[in-house]
Design a protein around this motif. Structure first.
Motif, short mmCIF file in Angstrom:
data_model
loop_
_atom_site.label_atom_id
_atom_site.label_comp_id
_atom_site.label_asym_id
_atom_site.label_seq_id
_atom_site.Cartn_x
_atom_site.Cartn_y
_atom_site.Cartn_z
N TRP A 464 32.06 52.83 -0.40
CA TRP A 464 32.85 51.87 0.71
C TRP A 464 33.00 50.92 -0.11
N LYS A 465 34.05 50.41 -0.50
CA LYS A 465 34.24 49.23 -1.28
C LYS A 465 34.34 48.09 -0.71
N THR A 466 34.63 47.85 0.78
CA THR A 466 34.62 46.52 1.40
C THR A 466 32.93 46.22 1.67
N LEU A 467 31.86 47.20 1.87
CA LEU A 467 30.77 47.05 2.15
C LEU A 467 30.14 46.63 0.81
N ASN A 468 30.68 47.39 -0.44
CA ASN A 468 30.09 46.88 -1.76
C ASN A 468 30.44 45.78 -2.09
N THR A 469 31.64 45.24 -1.90
CA THR A 469 32.02 43.89 -2.04
C THR A 469 31.23 42.73 -1.46
N LEU A 470 31.10 43.09 -0.15
CA LEU A 470 30.23 42.28 0.61
C LEU A 470 28.91 42.10 0.21
N ILE A 471 28.16 43.12 -0.02
CA ILE A 471 26.72 43.26 -0.55
C ILE A 471 26.67 42.66 -1.73
N ASN A 472 27.61 42.63 -2.81
CA ASN A 472 27.74 42.05 -4.18
C ASN A 472 27.67 40.40 -4.05
N ILE A 473 28.98 40.08 -3.06
CA ILE A 473 29.06 38.67 -2.93
C ILE A 473 27.73 38.17 -2.37
N ILE A 474 27.17 38.88 -1.35
CA ILE A 474 25.61 38.46 -0.74
C ILE A 474 24.82 37.91 -1.73
N PHE A 475 24.52 38.87 -2.74
CA PHE A 475 23.61 38.66 -3.82
C PHE A 475 24.12 37.55 -4.72
N LYS A 476 25.47 37.48 -5.06
CA LYS A 476 25.77 36.49 -5.81
C LYS A 476 25.58 34.95 -5.23
N SER A 477 25.69 34.84 -3.96
CA SER A 477 25.54 33.66 -3.53
C SER A 477 23.82 33.44 -2.88
N LEU A 478 23.33 34.43 -3.23
CA LEU A 478 21.54 34.22 -2.75
C LEU A 478 21.00 32.75 -3.27
N LYS A 479 21.58 32.35 -4.51
CA LYS A 479 20.98 31.25 -4.90
C LYS A 479 21.41 29.79 -4.18
N GLU A 480 22.48 29.90 -3.98
CA GLU A 480 23.26 28.88 -2.89
C GLU A 480 22.62 29.02 -1.52
N MET A 481 22.77 30.40 -1.23
CA MET A 481 22.10 30.46 0.24
C MET A 481 20.54 30.04 0.21
N GLY A 482 19.89 30.24 -0.85
CA GLY A 482 18.42 29.97 -0.74
C GLY A 482 18.20 28.26 -0.68
N ASN A 483 19.29 27.60 -1.46
CA ASN A 483 19.21 25.97 -1.36
C ASN A 483 19.32 25.75 0.03
N LEU A 484 20.64 26.30 0.46
CA LEU A 484 20.82 25.66 1.94
C LEU A 484 19.79 26.20 2.97
N THR A 485 19.45 27.41 2.91
CA THR A 485 18.33 27.91 3.80
C THR A 485 17.31 26.81 3.79
N LEU A 486 17.01 26.36 2.44
CA LEU A 486 15.92 25.10 2.31
C LEU A 486 16.06 24.16 2.89
N ILE A 487 17.27 23.67 2.90
CA ILE A 487 17.72 22.41 3.75
C ILE A 487 17.70 22.53 5.13
N VAL A 488 18.06 23.84 5.67
CA VAL A 488 17.97 24.09 7.25
C VAL A 488 16.65 24.00 7.62
N ILE A 489 15.97 24.40 6.74
CA ILE A 489 14.33 24.43 7.05
C ILE A 489 13.92 23.09 7.28
N ILE A 490 14.49 22.30 6.28
CA ILE A 490 13.60 20.89 6.09
C ILE A 490 14.19 20.12 7.14
N VAL A 491 15.69 20.30 7.58
CA VAL A 491 16.18 19.78 8.86
C VAL A 491 15.28 20.20 10.15
N ILE A 492 15.18 21.22 10.26
CA ILE A 492 14.32 21.65 11.50
C ILE A 492 12.98 21.22 11.39
N TYR A 493 12.33 21.07 10.26
CA TYR A 493 11.02 20.75 10.19
C TYR A 493 10.91 19.38 10.57
#
Length: 1555
Positions: A464-493
């Motif tokens: 399934w190309k769409t799902l494959n593309t989506l999952i690949n992009i999710i893994f590519k964005s994990l680093k940026e997502m991790g940084n953003l998630t950390l900022i969200v956690i800091i703000v919530i904290y």
């Protein structure tokens, strides 16, 4: 806390001592991140010094911000926010401006109306005093109190909620709704309510209250607030953050590319400096000569040398590590299985099996079956044991699959593939589940581990190309997502700790005083976990109701800043940054990109090879030298190939095959079509048409080569096109020495650039052809097509003789007449008129029509007329267009469908036997769709939506897959746990009374019932509905509350018994809402951009970014035109007035008056004293008089030219209406019967003066420019939304007009009339409380539950998810276009400023100024167009053309200045053509420019001036020389004459003393 404070203090001291404090450039405080550290330490010491100051200790939470200064990734994201600070401040300023307008409007119109309540009438004959009457109406027992608290509010005007019999609506009774917090009684509460409206949090409550108290026609106010405030202003914040993040991401990418380019240049420089080339470099330089027939032995020897060289280099690096030898031994022992030859042959067969498509297909079918088995499971399913057995069998199959793949690929190669690792982990979890179920630990819940089986559905991404593309992009964005998630956690904290410190203790201290039954609300700031969930709720947009609870128990000056700052920082900034990241990674073009369609191997070949495998015969393997095997070459072509194409391959054995296969399997998905293998026949197969054997860049992994453990190299094939390009370059440049890397690189680069240029030109030509075809289609004169399809006329020739008969000619004449009629605008307009008339008629068919027989009969006859008219239209179009054209057009097919619906409904009404066909009357609501084809703008929007249906449906399926996973997990966790025991009042009983189901059943005789909420997780469909509510944040709090109270199956829930189950919903909101639902925005933006590019033209798409900016600037220049300036009056008195109104301080003085007027209006409030009202009235009179004087002064100074400016007309209307309002107020005070509604309208006029502030606020003006350029698209989208609302309102009236009036359905919120349906659907457009309406629908017997679910969910998807996201997409795109103007350097404001200054030099708007005025004019301009004095040299550099009389045209000056700002742009053919089109268009705006004859230029004048100076200087020197020469001659002549005189004198007097 003190040890940490000491550490932070020591850090500050060390940095200050090492760098200094603040004086020089690199000191401590010159770094902004050090400001943060210093502020945190300072706040900590202030907390210790003043411990009794309330709230100061809460600021210690900001210590968490120190993490941002430590982690570089967080610095980048926060840097993006800081770089957008200026724009964000402008957006917040615009938001405050809009909030002020909304609040002042509400203050003037809705002041005190929410205190209107229905009071019970006194019994007749009772007389009481005024004080007793006051006590009577304030007594709550005399109010009308129903379960729905909104019905307590009433009104006495038109369209308001009326009181029942024996009740009277009275003003000023009791408090405002929601404990007195929802009102417009003063500017403070009005601002809070306005902010609630634009954030769309619980806004339906205010919406219902205001409409009920003031009237339904005030829905216009809410439409403006929601569409402009909620959808435009709020999404501007998203646009700003997204643009800033995109710039930051682009800057990082450019910096990374620049760094890689520098490293590449350094590497090439080092290679050039090398004296002796190693075999690797020699092989790379000479590899291209392989196409001319080098032997395979030399290729293998070179490849071996290269691989050995690479191994030596890599081994030298690895041997430096101490654990290298241990890893090597471990790898040889466990991960490299080199057993007996029998095992190798078995491994070879297993490799063929696991790499076969049929094997993968079987596994995919097993995954689908496993998903189906998990999906059909539900609470107390009778086939649970069968499902468990099926899951066990499937788990065994997956275990066998893992064993086969590990055996075939070896463990190391198997685990290198991410999908294989994923499968292996799930297999291990399955085994762990079996082990734990065998141990049978009672406290352990296996449902969580069992639900992880659902993750296997992600394996569908392989196919399934769409799902494959989506999952690949999710893994590519994990680093940026991790940084953003950390900022969200800091703000919530941070806000969690602040909330705990500020207001947490007040919930317990004032529990019994403010909360009923001494029961603390579920959402509070007690404890860290409760505060954490509360802050997360605020971040999701739910802030107003917990704010009400906070203000009831704590201080307002603590609660308001806490909640507002949390919402602004968390939702506006951080979550919008999260969405910006998603829009950056999950862009629509990524998911909808046209992938290359590869030829698939026929399934016959798959089955044939599988049968060969079963008969122990090896199928023909593709060559290892191929990256992409050529499927066109079959075995017959291989046999007939030229013998010279076969090159013997040495050292070919089975083990090399297996290693090569293993490595390829470990690097990609197991697909045999892409699996290269050696042929054991001793020779390579023949070369295909598109392949030439060359040696791959095996040694360079970056180029796609692979490194193997045994050191064997893989041969890869380049395409013929590449070889031909290289050959052509060699033939065109025979003198180039390809052994020199630098020269070869230059040659290749030049050839590549030519290829790119050729491709661009081809693309431009193809786009031009497409555009020309589209234009031809648009301008083509329609020709009448044959009546019947071509196939019918070819098969049946019996009708051909009839063409020449009278009947045939008559039929042709009738067809010609019908064809002309169809293409006639009058006919099209009459059809549109009848469509609109029938649409209006549909609105009259409401619940109360049944009581009026005459109107019902008239509507029936009109329905017959519409049916016959549309039948006549259909017949005309069938005859005129022909059957083929009519039934192949979507819009005419829609017409035909509606005609059939009309006939069916008529049959149902007329014939009793067809009574069941009456239900088709409901589909008459689709009639307005016929208007779309006749409205150009709406048709474009609908076409864009239709074009995006494939991509939207694709993304929707992906969303459903993600939601299915969460749904199955929810069924496993919460299935059957939402049941609860309630009493006769439908209130849940505590566990001290009822602990489980059996106890509840035992008390059925006293009214106890074991019930289940309508929204639960008992099956997957119910879980989908629950997750939809959570995703739309409507009804999600009740679902989360039920989940947090669960104790288990058949156990009575208890408040807070399972609090950590809320993390399930947090995970779903992050993944299922923020990830998947926001993909729709990306898809819609992508389709909008595609449509936008088509509108712009085909040639624009092939321009570079700089060229596109230059082209945009060029089009922008021709939009403006010089305007005449108001001439100076000749009368001395009028001249004084003119100078006064033209003074630079006159406008600021007017702005200050407007500001003071706004402050006075803000002082108005409900319940003010008579003296205060008297003073405010006098202030309003004074300001009205001042603005009247201003208008009179401008009229005297500007005379008749006053009305040539739009702002002056606006001011004049405001002044006139203000004076009329004052007269009406005075009439109302004298009780002369003036309507209060009219007075309210004239009070609103005073607010219009606020709009004049827009002229002086540049930032707001820029942001409103985005709205201006968005208006056409937003208008079309608004029309489409109105059409959808109209259709669903007609459907709602037909289906749900008889809904029972139970909360929230009442006399105003219902589907009984068209007006009420539209008001309700407008509310549902924002998904406000749609779950409550659906709850009433599914509980009532009016319609089946399936109809109710379909109606509500389809409307939410179409209106809320699709159309509203189109609204957002337009805003984002147009904001991006506005930003592009600033990047280009010349904006519309700059052009307006240019012509504004131009009018001072060209008063009569002749479009020309003299050359003498040019220097002063350019000096008077503002940046970026300004050229300050001295500017003589720069004027010459502009090289401006001059016409007769040394006159310069305005467009020439503006174009030259813009060219300086934009910079040098490389010209191309598309750019030249587009520029020529723009210049042709400019001739219509500036026709005099085409007749202008250029005499000279500013450069020539400068040269002439310099030449004149040079000539003048030379002439003066010549004059000086001539003068000196003449003077010398005169002196010499005078001297000679003197000598002569002396001689003569001496001769005449010889005895004189002179002699």
């Amino acid at each position: 806390m003190l040890p940490l404070l000491r550490i932070y203090t020591l850090e500050v001291i060390i940095k200050v001592l090492s760098r200094g404090f603040a004086l020089h450039t690199f000191s401590y405080l010159r770094n902004p991140w050090n400001w943060l550290d210093f502020t945190v330490v300072l706040l900590a010491y202030l907390t210790l010094a003043f411990p009794k100051i309330p709230g100061l200790s809460a600021l210690r939470a900001f210590r968490a911000l120190k993490m941002i200064a430590i982690l570089p990734g967080l610095k980048t994201i926060i840097g993006a926010i800081f770089k957008s600070a200026r724009l964000l401040m402008e957006v917040l300023l615009l938001m405050m401006f809009v909030l002020l307008i909304i609040a002042l409007f509400g203050l003037q119109i809705f002041k005190g109306v929410l205190t209107h309540k229905c009071v019970k009438n006194l019994a007749p004959g009772i007389n009481i005093t005024h004080r007793e009457w006051g006590n009577y109406i304030q007594n709550k027992s005399n109010w009308l109190v129903i379960e729905d608290v909104d019905t307590m509010v009433c009104g006495n005007g038109t369209g308001t909620g009326r009181c029942p019999t024996n009740f009277t609506c009275l003003p000023g009774v009791g408090f405002n709704p929601n404990n007195g917090y929802t009102n417009f009684d003063n500017i403070g509460w009005a601002l809070i309510t306005a902010f609630q409206l634009i954030t769309l949090d619980y806004w339906e409550n205010t919406y219902n209250l205001v409409l009920r108290a003031s009237g339904a026609f005030y829905i216009i106010f809410f439409i403006v607030v929601v569409m402009f405030g909620a959808h435009y202003i709020v999404n501007l914040v998203l646009a700003v953050v997204a643009a800033s993040y995109e710039k930051e991401a682009k800057r990082k990418q450019e910096a990374k590319e620049e760094e890689e380019r520098i490293l590449e240049l350094r590497r090439q420089k080092a290679l050039l400096r090398a004296k002796d080339l190693n075999p690797k470099e020699r092989f790379r330089q000479c590899g291209k000569k392989l196409t001319r027939g080098f032997s395979m032995e030399s290729i293998i020897s070179w490849a071996t040398e290269i691989s050995q060289l690479d191994e030596e280099e890599e081994t030298d690096k690895q041997k430096k590590s101490k654990c290298y030898s241990f890893k090597k031994r471990l790898k040889r022992k466990f991960c490299s299985w080199t057993c007996c030859p029998t095992f190798l042959r078995l491994q070879d067969y297993l490799m063929i099996i696991v790499s076969h498509p049929i094997f993968e297909g079987v596994i995919t079918i097993c995954i689908l079956i496993n998903t189906l088995l998990l999906s059909i499971d539900y609470h107390q399913a009778p086939y649970s044991h069968a499902l468990e057995s099926g899951n066990t069998v499937l788990s065994i199959i997956f275990i066998i699959e893992a064993i086969l793949k590990v055996t075939a690929l070896n463990p190391m190669a198997y685990l290198r593939n991410g999908w294989n690792t994923f499968d292996f982990i799930i297999v291990l979890l399955t085994c762990l589940e079996w082990v734990l179920s065998t141990i049978n630990i009672p406290t352990l819940k296996l449902s969580m581990i069992r639900s992880l089986r659902m993750l296997r559905v992600f394996k569908l991404a392989k196919n399934w190309k769409t799902l494959n593309t989506l999952i690949n992009i999710i893994f590519k964005s994990l680093k940026e997502m991790g940084n953003l998630t950390l900022i969200v956690i800091i703000v919530i904290y941070i806000f969690t700790v602040i909330g705990m410190q500020l207001v947490g203790h007040d919930y317990e201290n004032k529990m019994c005083r403010v909360f009923p039954k001494c029961k603390i609300p579920r959402w509070n700031f007690r404890g860290f976990y409760n505060s954490f969930i509360m802050v997360f709720r605020i971040l999701c947009g739910e802030w107003i109701e917990p704010l009400y609870d906070c203000m009831r128990c704590s201080k307002m000056y603590f609660c308001l800043p806490l909640f507002l700052l949390t919402y602004i920082a968390g939702n506006f900034l951080v979550l919008n940054l999260f969405l910006a990241l998603l829009l950056n990674f999950f862009s629509g073009d990524t998911l909808t990109a046209n992938t290359k369609q590869e030829k698939k191997v026929p399934y016959k070949d798959y089955i044939k090879s599988f049968l060969l495998l079963l008969t122990c015969r090896k199928p023909n393997k593709p060559s290892l030298g191929k990256i992409q095997p050529d499927e066109q070459n079959d075995t017959s072509e291989a046999d007939n190939a030229h013998p010279s194409d076969e090159v013997p391959l040495s050292n070919c054995n089975t083990r090399q095959q297996m290693n090569a296969q293993n490595e390829i399997k470990s690097s990609s998905t197991v697909e045999p079509a892409a699996l290269p293998m050696f042929s054991c026949s001793g020779a390579l197969p023949p070369i295909g048409e598109n392949e030439v054997p060359t040696v791959s860049a095996m040694c360079d992994p970056a180029t796609g080569g692979r490194k193997y453990e045994n050191g064997s190299a893989v041969l890869m094939l380049e395409t013929v096109e590449e070889v031909q390009q290289e050959t052509e370059s060699e033939l065109s440049q025979p003198a180039v020495d390809m052994s020199c890397p630098e020269i070869a690189k230059q040659s290749n680069d030049k050839h590549i650039s030519e290829d790119i240029k050729t491709e661009d030109e081809k693309q431009a030509c193809s786009n031009e052809e497409e555009a020309a075809e589209d234009e031809e289609i648009k301008t083509e004169v329609r020709i009448m097509q044959p009546c019947l399809p071509t196939m019918c006329t070819e098969k049946c020739t019996c009708c051909n003789p009839l063409k020449t008969t009278f009947i045939g000619k008559l039929f042709l004449a009738v067809r010609t007449l019908m064809f002309k009629l169809v293409n006639n605008r009058v006919f099209d307009g009459s059809v549109l008129f009848v469509i609109l008339l029938s649409t209006i008629t549909l609105t009259l068919d409401d619940k109360y029509l049944q009581n009026d027989v005459k109107v019902q009969l008239a509507l029936q006859y009109l329905d017959y007329f519409y049916t016959f008219f549309f039948n006549f239209e259909m017949i005309v179009k069938v005859l005129g267009l022909g059957l083929t054209d009519y039934f192949t057009n979507v819009w005419t097919l829609l017409d035909f469908f509606l005609v059939v619906i009309g006939w069916l409904s008529m049959l149902g009404n007329s014939i009793q036997a067809f009574k069941s066909l009456r239900s088709f009357r409901t589909l008459r609501a689709l009639r307005p769709l016929r208007a779309i084809s006749r409205w150009e703008g709406m048709r474009l929007v609908v076409n864009a939506l239709v074009a995006s249906i494939p991509s939207i449906s694709n993304v929707m399926f992906v969303c459903l897959v993600f939601w299915l996973i969460f749904g199955i997990v929810g069924v496993q966790i919460f299935g059957g746990t939402f049941f609860q025991c309630v009493d006769e009042n439908n209130e849940r009983l505590p566990i001290s009374i009822v602990n489980n189901r059996s106890e509840c059943d035992a008390y059925q005789d006293i009214g106890y019932q074991w019930v289940n909420p309508k929204i639960n997780f008992d099956n997957v469909l119910a879980a989908y509905m629950a997750l939809l509510q959570v995703a739309t944040f409507e009804g999600w709090l009740e679902i989360m509350a039920n989940a947090a109270d669960t104790r288990g199956i058949d156990l009575q829930p208890e408040m807070g018994a399972n609090p950590y189950s809320l993390f399930y919903f947090v995970a779903f909101i992050v993944i299922g809402t923020f990830f998947t639902l926001n993909l729709f925005i990306g898809i819609i933006i992508d389709n909008f951009n595609t449509m936008h590019k088509r509108v712009k033209g085909a040639l624009v798409t092939v321009l570079t970014e700089d060229q596109r900016r230059f082209y945009g600037t060029l089009k922008r220049l021709f939009k403006g035109k010089p305007v005449k300036k108001i001439p100076t009056p000749k009368n001395k008195i009028l001249f004084k007035f003119y100078k006064l109104v033209s003074h630079k301080w006159f406008e600021p003085f007017t702005i200050s008056l407007i500001t003071m007027n706004v402050l006075v209006m803000a002082c108005d409030h409900y319940g003010q004293t008579k003296m205060f009202a008297f003073v405010l009235n006098w202030f309003n009179l004074i300001f009205a008089a001042l603005f009247t004087v201003e208008a009179i002064l401008k009229l005297l100074g500007q005379r008749q030219y006053y009305f040539t400016q739009a702002w002056n007309i606006f001011d004049f209307l405001v002044v006139v209406l203000s004076l009329v309002g004052i007269l009406l107020d005075s009439s109302a005070s004298k009780k002369q019967g003036v309507s209060p509604t009219i007075l309210r309208v004239f009070r609103i006029v005073r607010l219009a003066r606020l709009l004049r502030l827009v002229r002086s606020l540049k930032g707001i003006r820029k942001l409103l420019f985005t709205l201006v350029i968005s208006i056409p698209a937003l208008f079309n989208i608004g029309l489409l939304l109105g059409l959808v609302m109209f259709i669903y309102s007609i459907l709602g009236m037909s289906l749900f007009r008889d809904l029972p009036r139970e909360s929230p359905i009442n006399d105003m919120v219902n589907f009984e009339t068209f007006g009420n349906s539209m008001m309700l659907l407008f509310r549902l457009t924002t998904a406000a409380a749609w779950n409550e309406i659906l709850h009433v629908m599914i509980n009532s017997p009016v319609q089946r539950q399936f109809v109710s679910f379909t109606y509500m969910t389809s409307y939410i998807v179409v209106a809320y998810i699709v159309i509203i996201n189109m609204y957002v997409a337009v805003i984002l795109e147009n904001f991006h276009e506005a930003q592009e103007q600033e990047l280009a350097g010349v904006t519309d404001e700059d052009v307006d400023m240019f012509y504004e200054v131009w009018s001072n030099y060209d008063v009569k708007a002749t479009q020309f100024i003299t050359y003498d005025q040019l220097s002063d004019f350019l000096n008077e301009l503002k940046s970026p167009l300004r050229i300050p004095k001295p500017n003589a040299v720069k004027l010459a550099a502009l090289n401006l053309p001059l016409t007769n009389g040394n006159m310069l045209h305005c467009l020439d000056i503006l174009e030259a200045l813009s060219a300086v700002i934009v910079g040098k742009v490389t010209e191309s053919e598309p750019l030249k053509k587009l520029s020529g089109d723009v210049y042709k268009m400019s001739m219509k705006v500036f026709p005099i420019r085409s007749t202008m004859e250029t005499i000279t230029t500013t450069l020539m004048i400068r040269k002439e001036f310099k030449a004149a100076l040079t000539i003048q200087k030379a002439f003066r020197k010549w004059q000086d020389r001539k003068y000196h020469k003449t003077a010398k001659k005169k002196l010499e002549s005078s001297y000679s004459s003197l000598r002569k005189s002396l001689r003569s004198l001496r001769s005449s007097r010889p005895n004189s003393p002179l002699t």
